[in-house]
Design a protein around this motif. Structure first.
Motif, PDB file in Angstrom:
ATOM      1  N   ALA A   1       0.826  -1.208   0.000  1.00 56.36           N
ATOM      2  CA  ALA A   1       0.000   0.000   0.000  1.00 56.36           C
ATOM      3  C   ALA A   1       0.859   1.256   0.000  1.00 56.36           C
ATOM      4  O   ALA A   1       0.599   2.213  -0.746  1.00 56.36           O
ATOM      5  CB  ALA A   1      -0.931  -0.010   1.209  1.00 56.36           C
ATOM      6  N   VAL A   2       1.903   1.238   0.817  1.00 58.13           N
ATOM      7  CA  VAL A   2       2.811   2.387   0.882  1.00 58.13           C
ATOM      8  C   VAL A   2       3.546   2.557  -0.440  1.00 58.13           C
ATOM      9  O   VAL A   2       3.645   3.670  -0.990  1.00 58.13           O
ATOM     10  CB  VAL A   2       3.831   2.220   2.034  1.00 58.13           C
ATOM     11  N   LEU A   3       4.054   1.452  -0.969  1.00 59.20           N
ATOM     12  CA  LEU A   3       4.803   1.511  -2.234  1.00 59.20           C
ATOM     13  C   LEU A   3       3.918   1.939  -3.395  1.00 59.20           C
ATOM     14  O   LEU A   3       4.372   2.662  -4.291  1.00 59.20           O
ATOM     15  CB  LEU A   3       5.416   0.134  -2.527  1.00 59.20           C
TER      16      LEU A   3
ATOM     17  N   SER B   1       4.699   9.199  -9.054  1.00 56.26           N
ATOM     18  CA  SER B   1       5.652   9.365 -10.160  1.00 56.26           C
ATOM     19  C   SER B   1       4.952   9.740 -11.460  1.00 56.26           C
ATOM     20  O   SER B   1       5.570  10.226 -12.404  1.00 56.26           O
ATOM     21  CB  SER B   1       6.445   8.067 -10.372  1.00 56.26           C
ATOM     22  N   GLY B   2       3.619   9.472 -11.508  1.00 54.57           N
ATOM     23  CA  GLY B   2       2.850   9.796 -12.700  1.00 54.57           C
ATOM     24  C   GLY B   2       3.071   8.850 -13.858  1.00 54.57           C
ATOM     25  O   GLY B   2       2.654   9.133 -14.988  1.00 54.57           O
ATOM     26  N   ARG B   3       3.680   7.713 -13.617  1.00 56.90           N
ATOM     27  CA  ARG B   3       3.968   6.765 -14.690  1.00 56.90           C
ATOM     28  C   ARG B   3       2.757   5.880 -14.973  1.00 56.90           C
ATOM     29  O   ARG B   3       1.850   5.770 -14.156  1.00 56.90           O
ATOM     30  CB  ARG B   3       5.179   5.913 -14.312  1.00 56.90           C
ATOM     31  N   PRO B   4       2.742   5.210 -16.139  1.00 55.80           N
ATOM     32  CA  PRO B   4       1.627   4.333 -16.512  1.00 55.80           C
ATOM     33  C   PRO B   4       1.451   3.182 -15.518  1.00 55.80           C
ATOM     34  O   PRO B   4       2.399   2.772 -14.841  1.00 55.80           O
ATOM     35  CB  PRO B   4       2.030   3.808 -17.892  1.00 55.80           C
ATOM     36  N   ALA B   5       0.232   2.629 -15.469  1.00 56.27           N
ATOM     37  CA  ALA B   5      -0.114   1.582 -14.498  1.00 56.27           C
ATOM     38  C   ALA B   5       0.791   0.366 -14.616  1.00 56.27           C
ATOM     39  O   ALA B   5       1.201  -0.217 -13.603  1.00 56.27           O
ATOM     40  CB  ALA B   5      -1.571   1.173 -14.684  1.00 56.27           C
TER      41      ALA B   5
ATOM     42  N   LYS C   1       5.323  -2.942 -12.191  1.00 53.94           N
ATOM     43  CA  LYS C   1       6.679  -3.497 -12.208  1.00 53.94           C
ATOM     44  C   LYS C   1       7.553  -2.846 -11.130  1.00 53.94           C
ATOM     45  O   LYS C   1       8.402  -3.511 -10.519  1.00 53.94           O
ATOM     46  CB  LYS C   1       7.307  -3.309 -13.590  1.00 53.94           C
ATOM     47  N   MET C   2       7.329  -1.539 -10.908  1.00 52.43           N
ATOM     48  CA  MET C   2       8.081  -0.847  -9.856  1.00 52.43           C
ATOM     49  C   MET C   2       7.781  -1.459  -8.493  1.00 52.43           C
ATOM     50  O   MET C   2       8.693  -1.695  -7.681  1.00 52.43           O
ATOM     51  CB  MET C   2       7.707   0.643  -9.838  1.00 52.43           C
ATOM     52  N   ILE C   3       6.505  -1.736  -8.245  1.00 54.82           N
ATOM     53  CA  ILE C   3       6.092  -2.307  -6.962  1.00 54.82           C
ATOM     54  C   ILE C   3       6.673  -3.705  -6.785  1.00 54.82           C
ATOM     55  O   ILE C   3       7.152  -4.064  -5.707  1.00 54.82           O
ATOM     56  CB  ILE C   3       4.552  -2.341  -6.845  1.00 54.82           C
TER      57      ILE C   3
END
Length: 307
Positions: free
Chosen positions: A215-217, A224-228, A233-235
């Motif tokens: 949830a925090v991540l 960051s405003g990046r695509p879903a 992948k970041m998470i």
């Protein structure tokens, strides 16, 4: 004389002793309150009860291993001074040995007969309170066992053999040579003492901890405003990093600073020619989670003078 609930209540309020102790005292003194108070005092129970309200956050952690079984216990006292008392140290060490036989079960341990006395472990703690003069608490106990292999132990900040501030047990299930397993187990136990992992494996990790971290991540990634799909992948990447921080087998081994713990175990298994399974671990740190009473030194001295 009949021992009524009202009499037991009155004696308990007067002395602060336990209900069963009060009932026994009244039975021994034919219901005479004053005589019952004296009876409790001679047994050290009234004195112990008066101390029972004081915070006990010091003391010792002890480990004991017998064959393929091990246990760790925490016995708290009010001051660090008591942990240097030889009688206290022997007492905690003996409780740890009894805990092995009780499989680490705290209730079973408290009910176990204490060697050389007519008391059980819980009653012996009360006796020690009256003898030493500080409140004590047998706070917790845990055990580990294996069918084949070893239960290794480690004490950090030891004040005597198997006694200190942090105690760790590690269970390794294997048919490999005992000496190899003991060496590996002790190194893993030292690692655990240093890193305090939340679980042994990813599967063992509390799902609530994982969801909270996700949830925090997620909130951080959204900013960051990046695509879903990129956020997902970041998470995933950050969760893997989280596992490396809190899961034992995913952590970097502090002994060599290079390999993950799971790789260290795998390499040891390969060298020994026998599978090695980390069955579990226990880590006790003295006083963790206990809310300590804060006092300034002048107030503490004044309190002692007024006693």
């Amino acid at each position: 004389m009949a021992i009524t609930a009202a009499l037991v209540k009155e004696l308990r309020e007067t002395t602060g002793a336990g209900m069963m102790d009060c009932k026994k005292a009244l039975s021994e003194t034919d219901g005479n309150i004053d005589a019952a108070v004296d009876w409790l005092r001679t047994k050290g129970l009234a004195a112990a009860a008066k101390k029972a309200g004081r915070v006990a956050a010091e003391g010792l952690v002890a480990v004991a291993v017998d064959g393929t079984n091990g246990a760790v216990v925490e016995l708290n006292s009010e001051t660090d001074f008591v942990s240097r008392n030889e009688d206290f140290q022997k007492f905690v060490g003996e409780i740890a040995k009894q805990a092995v036989a009780a499989n680490g079960d705290i209730d079973a341990l408290k009910a176990t007969a204490f060697p050389g006395t007519s008391r059980n472990v819980e009653e012996q703690v009360t006796h020690m309170i009256a003898t030493i003069g500080e409140n004590m608490s047998l706070r917790r106990s845990a055990g580990l066992s294996v069918d084949n292999g070893v239960v290794a132990s480690y004490i950090h900040s030891a004040v005597a053999p198997d006694l200190g501030k942090i105690g760790v047990l590690v269970a390794l299930e294997s048919e490999a040579e005992a000496g190899v397993l003991e060496g590996l187990g002790k190194q893993i136990a030292m690692h655990i003492a240093a890193t305090n992992p939340a679980s042994a494996t990813v599967e063992d990790l509390d799902p609530e901890l994982v969801e909270r971290e996700k949830a925090v991540l997620t909130e951080q990634a959204k900013e960051s405003g990046r695509p879903a799909e990129i956020i997902e992948k970041m998470i995933e990447g950050r969760i893997r990093k989280y596992y490396e921080q809190v899961v034992l087998v995913e952590q970097t081994f502090v002994i060599d600073g290079e390999n993950k713990v799971k790789d260290v175990i795998a390499n040891a298994a390969k060298e020994s020619g026998k599978p090695i399974t980390l069955k579990g671990f226990v880590r006790f740190e003295l006083g963790e989670g206990i809310e300590r009473e804060e006092k300034d030194f002048a107030a503490e001295v004044a309190e002692q003078l007024n006693k």
